[in-house]
Scaffold this active site. Structure first.
Site, PDB file in Angstrom:
ATOM      1  CB  THR A  15      -7.136   1.734 -17.957  1.00 47.54           C
ATOM      2  OG1 THR A  15      -8.464   1.075 -18.315  1.00 47.54           O
ATOM      3  CG2 THR A  15      -7.296   3.142 -18.994  1.00 47.54           C
ATOM      4  CG  ASP A  16      -4.410   0.587 -13.403  1.00 42.99           C
ATOM      5  OD1 ASP A  16      -5.509   1.182 -13.212  1.00 42.99           O
ATOM      6  OD2 ASP A  16      -3.531   1.180 -12.949  1.00 42.99           O
ATOM      7  CD  GLN A  17      -8.509  -5.291 -11.076  1.00 43.01           C
ATOM      8  OE1 GLN A  17      -7.874  -5.021  -9.964  1.00 43.01           O
ATOM      9  NE2 GLN A  17      -9.010  -6.410 -11.162  1.00 43.01           N
ATOM     10  CB  VAL A  20      -4.609   4.840 -13.582  1.00 45.71           C
ATOM     11  CG1 VAL A  20      -3.380   5.279 -13.689  1.00 45.71           C
ATOM     12  CG2 VAL A  20      -5.542   5.558 -12.594  1.00 45.71           C
TER      13      VAL A  20
END
Length: 133
Positions: A15-17, A20
């Site tokens: 995931t990203d920050q 997601v």
């Protein structure tokens, strides 16, 4: 149409920050689906490679409908769309634990002789195995 489902849980590193799933990780999810689809048919990528056959991806298209998030349980459905000549084509659907459709995709792979690096026809044993009823 032959299809197979495999489940996986989204890991934090995917995931990203915002929590997601990063878009680039979906190609790996589709590979998991494809490998398990073949295994379910009685064939492993390892056995293909041991018989000097590679299956490189020559086309991959994706449509993102909704995001997947950290810790979601995803179901990857892999569906054989076509197999013939030198290629095999799959459709994919990824849903979350609530059954919501998140992503659809399509990939085309080509059977390639590892020694010559040239396309080859679908191996007869594979055609027989997948097309048996």
């Amino acid at each position: 149409m032959k299809k197979h489902e495999v489940k996986l849980r989204v890991r934090y590193a995917e995931t990203d920050q915002m929590g997601v799933v990063y878009h680039g990780n979906y190609a790996q999810y589709f590979e998991i689906g494809r490998v398990e689809w073949l295994r379910n048919q009685g064939v492993s990528y390892k056995s293909l490679e041991e018989s000097a056959i590679m299956l490189p991806v020559v086309s991959l298209s994706m449509n993102y409908r909704k995001p997947a998030f950290y810790d979601d349980e995803l179901t990857i459905t892999t569906i054989l769309k076509y197999m013939g000549g030198v290629k095999i084509e799959f459709d994919y659907e990824i849903t979350n634990q609530n059954g919501e459709l998140l992503t659809t995709a399509n990939s085309v792979l080509v059977f390639v002789d590892m020694k010559t690096k040239r396309p080859i026809s679908v191996p007869q044993y594979l055609d027989d195995l997948i097309n048996k009823e």
